[in-house]
Write an enzyme that holds these catalytic residues in place. Structure first.
Site, PDB file in Angstrom:
ATOM      1  N   ILE A 168       0.861  -1.187   0.000  1.00  0.00           N
ATOM      2  CA  ILE A 168       0.000   0.000   0.000  1.00  0.00           C
ATOM      3  C   ILE A 168       0.894   1.233   0.000  1.00  0.00           C
ATOM      4  O   ILE A 168       2.079   1.166   0.346  1.00  0.00           O
ATOM      5  CB  ILE A 168      -0.949   0.049   1.224  1.00  0.00           C
ATOM      6  CG1 ILE A 168      -0.135   0.110   2.532  1.00  0.00           C
ATOM      7  CG2 ILE A 168      -1.909  -1.114   1.223  1.00  0.00           C
ATOM      8  CD1 ILE A 168      -0.985   0.393   3.770  1.00  0.00           C
ATOM      9  N   VAL A 267       6.166   2.918  -0.272  1.00  0.00           N
ATOM     10  CA  VAL A 267       5.390   1.681  -0.366  1.00  0.00           C
ATOM     11  C   VAL A 267       5.611   0.813   0.870  1.00  0.00           C
ATOM     12  O   VAL A 267       6.739   0.491   1.224  1.00  0.00           O
ATOM     13  CB  VAL A 267       5.762   0.880  -1.630  1.00  0.00           C
ATOM     14  CG1 VAL A 267       4.781  -0.278  -1.819  1.00  0.00           C
ATOM     15  CG2 VAL A 267       5.765   1.777  -2.863  1.00  0.00           C
ATOM     16  N   SER A 268       4.514   0.424   1.511  1.00  0.00           N
ATOM     17  CA  SER A 268       4.565  -0.349   2.754  1.00  0.00           C
ATOM     18  C   SER A 268       3.960  -1.736   2.553  1.00  0.00           C
ATOM     19  O   SER A 268       3.003  -1.899   1.794  1.00  0.00           O
ATOM     20  CB  SER A 268       3.789   0.386   3.851  1.00  0.00           C
ATOM     21  OG  SER A 268       3.619  -0.430   4.996  1.00  0.00           O
ATOM     22  N   PRO A 269       4.471  -2.753   3.286  1.00  0.00           N
ATOM     23  CA  PRO A 269       3.856  -4.074   3.261  1.00  0.00           C
ATOM     24  C   PRO A 269       2.747  -4.229   4.300  1.00  0.00           C
ATOM     25  O   PRO A 269       2.075  -5.264   4.339  1.00  0.00           O
ATOM     26  CB  PRO A 269       5.028  -4.988   3.626  1.00  0.00           C
ATOM     27  CG  PRO A 269       5.814  -4.175   4.613  1.00  0.00           C
ATOM     28  CD  PRO A 269       5.694  -2.739   4.124  1.00  0.00           C
ATOM     29  N   ASP A 383       5.394   2.813   9.174  1.00  0.00           N
ATOM     30  CA  ASP A 383       6.135   1.564   9.359  1.00  0.00           C
ATOM     31  C   ASP A 383       6.995   1.611  10.616  1.00  0.00           C
ATOM     32  O   ASP A 383       7.304   0.575  11.214  1.00  0.00           O
ATOM     33  CB  ASP A 383       7.028   1.282   8.144  1.00  0.00           C
ATOM     34  CG  ASP A 383       6.226   0.929   6.903  1.00  0.00           C
ATOM     35  OD1 ASP A 383       5.073   0.496   7.044  1.00  0.00           O
ATOM     36  OD2 ASP A 383       6.762   1.085   5.801  1.00  0.00           O
TER      37      ASP A 383
END
Length: 689
Positions: A168, A267-269, A383
């Site tokens: 995301i 962009v993050s997981p 994060d």
């Protein structure tokens, strides 16, 4: 006849290419050294969950050669690269040099730091850490030597596939600052395509695979204290086990599979998105703040904890890569090539890029700035939230923090105007004590394999920054396939678009060379692309300064180790139970020496062994401390006495054959009167039923 001739020429060109692959352990010091990534002083190592590896790919078509290396580390630094090249040249002369070596960090945030040689980046680690520095150099060098020695005829094939629910955008409001017309070209606010190249021998055997997918390896959060290659590292292990056989230990197989970094800046997981720490309510999307005092805003997911989240994202990456691998590949037959140049960004003056017309505006020019960090950099991200009361989107300064800033290094009026609207929290470009705080000179490189082009960049490009770069490089080279290899050779923080820069969220505040950083890179990579296609030889550019004789460290050395009274190193203090089943966790505690007494590359601190012959008392290793199912945890008991313990855990995988097993611990202890000595110890046998 012409078709036949073309086919023959195609096959000849493909078979003139040689490819070599290599993999080596680069695991850094596992204990009492800070991790690089979250800038959290409390996040120092205390063991291993997943080891770090260097994965090297050498390509040679008889005319040109280059090596691409993906390393399970936060990023790569100029000192490591310089030393690797120096040692390669001692072996091979000028075969490897500044022009043809690309070292790319995967960007895991759970590995030891202290190796970048820029003071700000090493500061949270308490300075330079020689063990980390040497570990990375030795492992990277070994992987390249292996690849060099394994050169074999091969062809290169390309594939891609869409992967959803694995990433995301962690700064979606910044992304919305980009022009609507530009955003309308894309379905998502992050890249969802995985790009893959695979190396295939004339007998159709795959020897290596490189995958690029935009996601931060931050599934393991800033409370983690175990070395981990995170989601992309575990995806590599899963794929290598699938290609080499599941019984192969991590880092030991013939086929090498990398999941390399790309334009992952925003962009993050953590796909559940940002929530408030205690209430669980959504955070304020703009400032990423919560209503309750001292309640932090952070993202998590998709799992129940960071280990499950890592496994879920890694499995998604692995499954998609295997899906691509099973599809027919696009032949990338053609010449290879590479160009490289060092660039002093603050001295660059270029034409700005228009993302709508996709051209450079020749009627005006913009400049780079001396490095500086903005206020929102200290706020951290979802994060990994930062400290104090800094918030995202800060565009005004604070007199108190400005006074602190000026005590370290005061920005000039020109610096402030150049970086606007960023309020400068740290004027890193003006700070020179005890040595340079952030790089002024960066490494820019672009490589070609037929119709495929890879732009190696020295930082973290955001989603839209990466899309613009791919577009510029694609038009300049005529290549249909362009990927970005992130965090390569030198680390210079983030690269946001000029529009995103205005929002001054974390990524923009960490865009150190000012609002036109991306414009400079787009101009430079167009020049590099044209030089690559035209076979033009470039000026090498200014060499980055060498600060190796000025480095400082506050990381205390290991003084000595002692065993408790009546015990020896390796003695098992806590034995496992007598019987276990699938899914159970076996654990044991050993008298231990400090794991920094010897970096055990290719060897282990912990193994799981199975009895194969009771008569001969023969045991075989079935798992190591590099496997997902194991954890090696080191615990300090007394700094004064030098006593410590090691815990070894093994979560028994489903399908484990019944039998007799034991846990085995290895290490080294430092004698108080001098000398470092090996030891080992194992548990009593236990049964898996």
């Amino acid at each position: 006849m012409l078709r036949l001739l073309a086919c023959v020429m195609c096959v000849t060109a493909a078979h003139s290419l040689q490819v070599g692959v290599g993999i080596a352990d680069v695991t850094g010091p596992p204990a009492e050294v800070g991790f690089m990534g979250y800038a959290n002083f409390e996040q120092s190592g205390m063991g291993i969950h997943l080891r770090q590896f260097s994965r090297a790919f050498v390509l040679d078509d008889g005319k040109q050669r280059f090596v691409f290396v993906s390393v399970d580390a936060a990023m790569m630094g100029i000192g490591v690269r310089r030393e690797v090249i120096k040692r390669l040249q001692k072996r091979y002369g000028d075969v490897y040099n500044d022009n043809n070596v690309i070292l790319s960090g995967t960007h895991t945030h759970s590995t030891p730091g202290g190796f970048l040689l820029d003071f700000l980046f090493d500061l949270p680690i308490l300075g330079f850490v020689k063990e980390t520095y040497v570990s990375y150099i030795a492992g990277i060098l070994k992987s390249i030597i292996m690849a060099h020695n394994n050169l074999t005829p091969a062809r290169v094939e390309y594939g891609e596939a869409e992967l959803l629910e694995a990433n995301i955008n962690r700064s979606p409001t910044s992304y919305l600052r980009n022009p609507q017309e530009e955003r309308d070209k894309y379905k998502y606010d992050v890249d969802k395509n995985m790009a893959q190249i695979r190396f295939v021998t004339p007998t159709d055997k795959i020897i290596g695979v490189i995958n690029w997918f935009a996601v931060h390896p931050t599934s393991m959060n800033n409370t983690n204290r175990l070395i981990s290659s995170d989601n992309v590292g575990y995806a590599s292990i899963l794929m290598e086990k699938a290609m080499n056989g599941n019984s192969t230990f991590p880092g030991k197989g013939r086929v090498v599979c990398a999941f390399a970094s790309t334009n992952l800046g925003d962009v993050s997981p953590n796909t559940k998105g940002p929530k408030c720490e205690f209430s669980g309510l959504p955070c304020d999307q703009e400032k990423l703040q919560c209503k309750l005092p001292k309640e932090r805003c952070f993202a998590s997911g998709p799992g129940r904890d960071m280990f499950e989240s890592t496994k879920i994202i890694a499995t998604k990456l692995f499954d998609t890569a295997m899906k691509i691998l099973k599809q027919p590949g696009e032949d990338l037959t053609g010449e290879i090539g590479i160009v490289h140049q060092f660039v002093e960004i603050p001295k660059e003056e270029v034409h700005p890029y228009d993302p709508i017309s996709e051209t450079f505006n020749a009627s005006t020019s913009v400049k780079g700035c001396l490095p500086a960090m903005g206020y929102s950099f200290a706020a951290g991200t979802t994060d990994g939230p930062g400290a104090f009361d800094f918030s995202q989107g800060t565009t005004t300064g604070n007199p108190l923090w400005n006074a602190v800033r000026d005590f370290i290094a005061q920005p000039t009026a020109e610096d402030i105007a150049c970086q606007a609207p960023k309020p400068i929290l740290l004027a890193t470009g003006r700070a020179n004590f005890p040595y340079q705080w952030q790089p002024h000179i960066v490494s820019c490189s672009i490589a070609r394999i037929g119709g495929f082009v890879m732009a190696a960049v020295p930082g973290e490009f955001t989603t839209m920054s990466g899309r613009r770069l791919r577009s510029v490089v694609g038009r300049a080279t005529g290549a249909k396939r362009v990927v970005i290899a992130g965090l390569s050779n030198i680390y210079s923080d983030y690269i946001a678009t000029p529009e995103e820069y205005q929002a001054q969220r974390y990524e923009a505040a960490s865009t150190i060379f000012g609002p036109h950083t991306l414009d400079i890179y787009l101009n430079k990579y167009q020049q590099l692309s044209e030089a690559l296609i035209n076979g033009q030889k470039l000026d090498p550019g200014p060499q980055p300064l060498d600060f190796t004789d000025q480095l400082i460290t506050l990381v205390p050395p290991v003084l000595w180790d002692t065993a408790p009274w009546g015990k020896e190193f390796g003695d098992c203090l806590k034995q496992p139970q007598k019987q276990y089943s699938w899914g159970d966790v076996v654990s044991a505690t050993f008298v231990s020496g400090h794991p920094r007494n010897g970096i055990r590359h290719g060897r282990w601190y912990a193994t799981v062994e199975k009895l194969v012959s009771e008569q001969d008392e023969a045991w075989v290793v079935v798992a190591t401390d590099a496997d997902w199912e194991t954890k090696y945890i080191w615990l300090r008991n007394s700094k004064v006495l030098g006593t410590s313990y090691s815990e070894v855990e093994w979560e028994i995988p489903e399908g484990t054959p019944p039998g007799t097993y034991r846990l085995h611990h290895y290490g080294n202890y430092k004698y108080i009167l001098g000398g470092i000595y090996p030891y080992h110890g194992f548990t009593d046998p236990f049964e898996v039923t």
